[in-house]
Design a protein around this motif. Structure first.
Motif, short mmCIF file in Angstrom:
data_model
loop_
_atom_site.label_atom_id
_atom_site.label_comp_id
_atom_site.label_asym_id
_atom_site.label_seq_id
_atom_site.Cartn_x
_atom_site.Cartn_y
_atom_site.Cartn_z
N ARG A 16 0.83 -1.22 0.00
CA ARG A 16 0.00 0.00 0.00
C ARG A 16 0.86 1.26 0.00
O ARG A 16 0.55 2.23 -0.69
CB ARG A 16 -0.93 0.01 1.21
N LEU A 17 1.93 1.26 0.80
CA LEU A 17 2.84 2.41 0.84
C LEU A 17 3.49 2.63 -0.53
O LEU A 17 3.63 3.76 -0.99
CB LEU A 17 3.89 2.23 1.92
N ALA A 18 3.88 1.52 -1.17
CA ALA A 18 4.49 1.62 -2.50
C ALA A 18 3.49 2.16 -3.52
O ALA A 18 3.81 3.02 -4.35
CB ALA A 18 5.02 0.27 -2.94
N LEU A 19 2.26 1.66 -3.44
CA LEU A 19 1.21 2.13 -4.35
C LEU A 19 0.90 3.60 -4.10
O LEU A 19 0.73 4.38 -5.03
CB LEU A 19 -0.06 1.27 -4.19
N ASP A 20 0.87 3.98 -2.82
CA ASP A 20 0.61 5.39 -2.47
C ASP A 20 1.70 6.29 -3.01
O ASP A 20 1.43 7.36 -3.57
CB ASP A 20 0.49 5.54 -0.95
N ALA A 21 2.97 5.85 -2.89
CA ALA A 21 4.09 6.65 -3.40
C ALA A 21 4.00 6.77 -4.92
O ALA A 21 4.21 7.86 -5.49
CB ALA A 21 5.41 6.03 -2.99
N LEU A 22 3.67 5.67 -5.59
CA LEU A 22 3.53 5.69 -7.04
C LEU A 22 2.38 6.61 -7.46
O LEU A 22 2.51 7.44 -8.36
CB LEU A 22 3.29 4.26 -7.56
N ALA A 23 1.25 6.49 -6.77
CA ALA A 23 0.07 7.30 -7.08
C ALA A 23 0.34 8.78 -6.82
O ALA A 23 -0.03 9.64 -7.62
CB ALA A 23 -1.13 6.83 -6.26
N SER A 24 1.01 9.10 -5.72
CA SER A 24 1.32 10.50 -5.40
C SER A 24 2.19 11.13 -6.46
O SER A 24 2.02 12.30 -6.81
CB SER A 24 2.02 10.60 -4.05
N GLY A 25 3.14 10.36 -6.98
CA GLY A 25 4.01 10.88 -8.04
C GLY A 25 3.23 11.25 -9.30
O GLY A 25 3.60 12.18 -10.02
N ILE A 26 2.15 10.53 -9.55
CA ILE A 26 1.33 10.80 -10.74
C ILE A 26 0.28 11.87 -10.45
O ILE A 26 0.14 12.84 -11.19
CB ILE A 26 0.66 9.50 -11.24
N ARG A 48 1.10 -3.76 -14.80
CA ARG A 48 2.05 -4.88 -14.79
C ARG A 48 2.63 -5.03 -13.39
O ARG A 48 2.65 -4.08 -12.61
CB ARG A 48 3.20 -4.59 -15.77
N TRP A 49 3.15 -6.21 -13.11
CA TRP A 49 3.81 -6.43 -11.83
C TRP A 49 5.03 -5.51 -11.75
O TRP A 49 5.86 -5.49 -12.66
CB TRP A 49 4.25 -7.88 -11.66
N THR A 50 5.10 -4.74 -10.67
CA THR A 50 6.20 -3.78 -10.49
C THR A 50 6.88 -4.05 -9.17
O THR A 50 6.22 -4.23 -8.13
CB THR A 50 5.64 -2.32 -10.48
N GLU A 51 8.21 -4.06 -9.21
CA GLU A 51 8.99 -4.31 -7.99
C GLU A 51 8.88 -3.09 -7.07
O GLU A 51 8.93 -1.95 -7.51
CB GLU A 51 10.45 -4.55 -8.38
N VAL A 52 8.77 -3.37 -5.76
CA VAL A 52 8.65 -2.30 -4.76
C VAL A 52 10.04 -1.91 -4.30
O VAL A 52 10.84 -2.77 -3.90
CB VAL A 52 7.78 -2.76 -3.56
N GLU A 53 10.32 -0.62 -4.36
CA GLU A 53 11.63 -0.12 -3.95
C GLU A 53 11.87 -0.41 -2.46
O GLU A 53 11.00 -0.19 -1.62
CB GLU A 53 11.71 1.39 -4.19
N GLY A 54 13.04 -0.95 -2.16
CA GLY A 54 13.38 -1.27 -0.78
C GLY A 54 13.00 -2.69 -0.38
O GLY A 54 13.40 -3.18 0.67
N HIS A 55 12.14 -3.33 -1.20
CA HIS A 55 11.72 -4.71 -0.94
C HIS A 55 11.80 -5.48 -2.26
O HIS A 55 10.79 -5.68 -2.93
CB HIS A 55 10.27 -4.75 -0.40
N PRO A 56 13.00 -5.95 -2.63
CA PRO A 56 13.17 -6.58 -3.94
C PRO A 56 12.31 -7.82 -4.15
O PRO A 56 12.04 -8.20 -5.28
CB PRO A 56 14.65 -6.91 -4.01
N GLN A 57 11.86 -8.45 -3.09
CA GLN A 57 11.05 -9.66 -3.23
C GLN A 57 9.57 -9.33 -3.39
O GLN A 57 8.79 -10.22 -3.70
CB GLN A 57 11.25 -10.57 -2.00
N LEU A 58 9.21 -8.08 -3.17
CA LEU A 58 7.79 -7.70 -3.21
C LEU A 58 7.48 -6.99 -4.52
O LEU A 58 8.18 -6.07 -4.93
CB LEU A 58 7.47 -6.76 -2.03
N ARG A 59 6.41 -7.45 -5.19
CA ARG A 59 5.95 -6.82 -6.42
C ARG A 59 4.47 -6.51 -6.26
O ARG A 59 3.74 -7.23 -5.59
CB ARG A 59 6.18 -7.74 -7.61
N ILE A 60 4.06 -5.40 -6.92
CA ILE A 60 2.65 -5.02 -6.83
C ILE A 60 2.04 -4.88 -8.22
O ILE A 60 2.72 -4.59 -9.20
CB ILE A 60 2.44 -3.68 -6.06
N LYS A 61 0.73 -5.09 -8.25
CA LYS A 61 -0.08 -4.89 -9.44
C LYS A 61 -1.44 -4.48 -8.89
O LYS A 61 -1.90 -5.05 -7.90
CB LYS A 61 -0.17 -6.20 -10.22
N ALA A 62 -2.06 -3.46 -9.49
CA ALA A 62 -3.30 -2.97 -8.90
C ALA A 62 -4.25 -2.43 -9.96
O ALA A 62 -3.85 -2.07 -11.06
CB ALA A 62 -2.98 -1.88 -7.89
#
Length: 195
Positions: A16-26, A48-62
């Motif tokens: 959620r934090l990664a998605l929020d950061a991505l959304a805020s940038g846009i 598409r599946w996107t890697e979360v910065e700071g957590h290389p094993q975590l990817r998000i898609k929404a």
């Protein structure tokens, strides 16, 4: 592994934090009135599946839906209305100034424009004030009408001085008659009263 050890809620929080950061940038690059544009850009970024910065094993898609609340919509509409009114005022000012510039570029039109704008004040205006204050402001010094008005002003001044010095009237009328004859205007020379 660290997020797995912390549990599913930690992974969701990081996502959620990664998605929020991505959304805020846009969304920070778009005006509130362009919420649909921001949503489309965000949809492209999260499709598409996107890697979360700071957590290389975590990817998000929404799939994301953006909307404005009633208060935000009202503020956005008020802002857009104010912006539209300001742009309209600037456009009207530009057109008015362009019109005035075109009018004042031609001395005859400038005089007509000035007289029309001051028609209520003309009763209080003497010819001297008109010649001294108005003509220099609205006319070109080189146009024929301005030259004629200046010459008429000079002649009026001469006549005024001749009234103050009666002895010079004879000299002036004789000179005026000679000048008119030399210019070939005998008919006008005959109209000059004897001194």
């Amino acid at each position: 592994m660290e997020l797995r050890q912390q549990g599913r809620s930690a992974a969701r929080a990081a996502a959620r934090l990664a998605l929020d950061a991505l959304a805020s940038g846009i969304t920070s690059q778009c005006a509130p009135a362009h919420v649909q544009t921001a949503q489309e850009e965000l949809a492209l970024a999260t499709a598409r599946w996107t890697e979360v910065e700071g957590h290389p094993q975590l990817r998000i898609k929404a799939r994301v839906a953006l909307s404005l609340g009633p208060e935000d919509r009202a503020r956005t509409q008020a802002y857009d209305d104010a912006l539209r009114a300001e742009r309209l005022r600037h456009a009207i000012d530009r057109e008015r100034l362009a019109y005035i510039q075109a009018v004042l570029g031609e001395p005859g039109m400038a005089r007509t424009w000035w007289l029309d704008r001051h028609k209520g004040e003309l009763i209080q205006l003497s010819w001297n004030e008109f010649n001294e204050k108005v003509l220099p402001a609205v006319g070109s010094a080189d146009d024929a009408q301005s030259k004629a008005m200046r010459m008429a002003h000079v002649i009026a001044g001469v006549i005024g001085r001749l009234g103050e010095e009666p002895g010079r009237e004879k000299q002036f009328t004789a000179t005026a008659r000679i000048v008119l004859e030399q210019m070939g205007w005998e008919d006008l020379a005959e109209e000059v009263p004897p001194g």
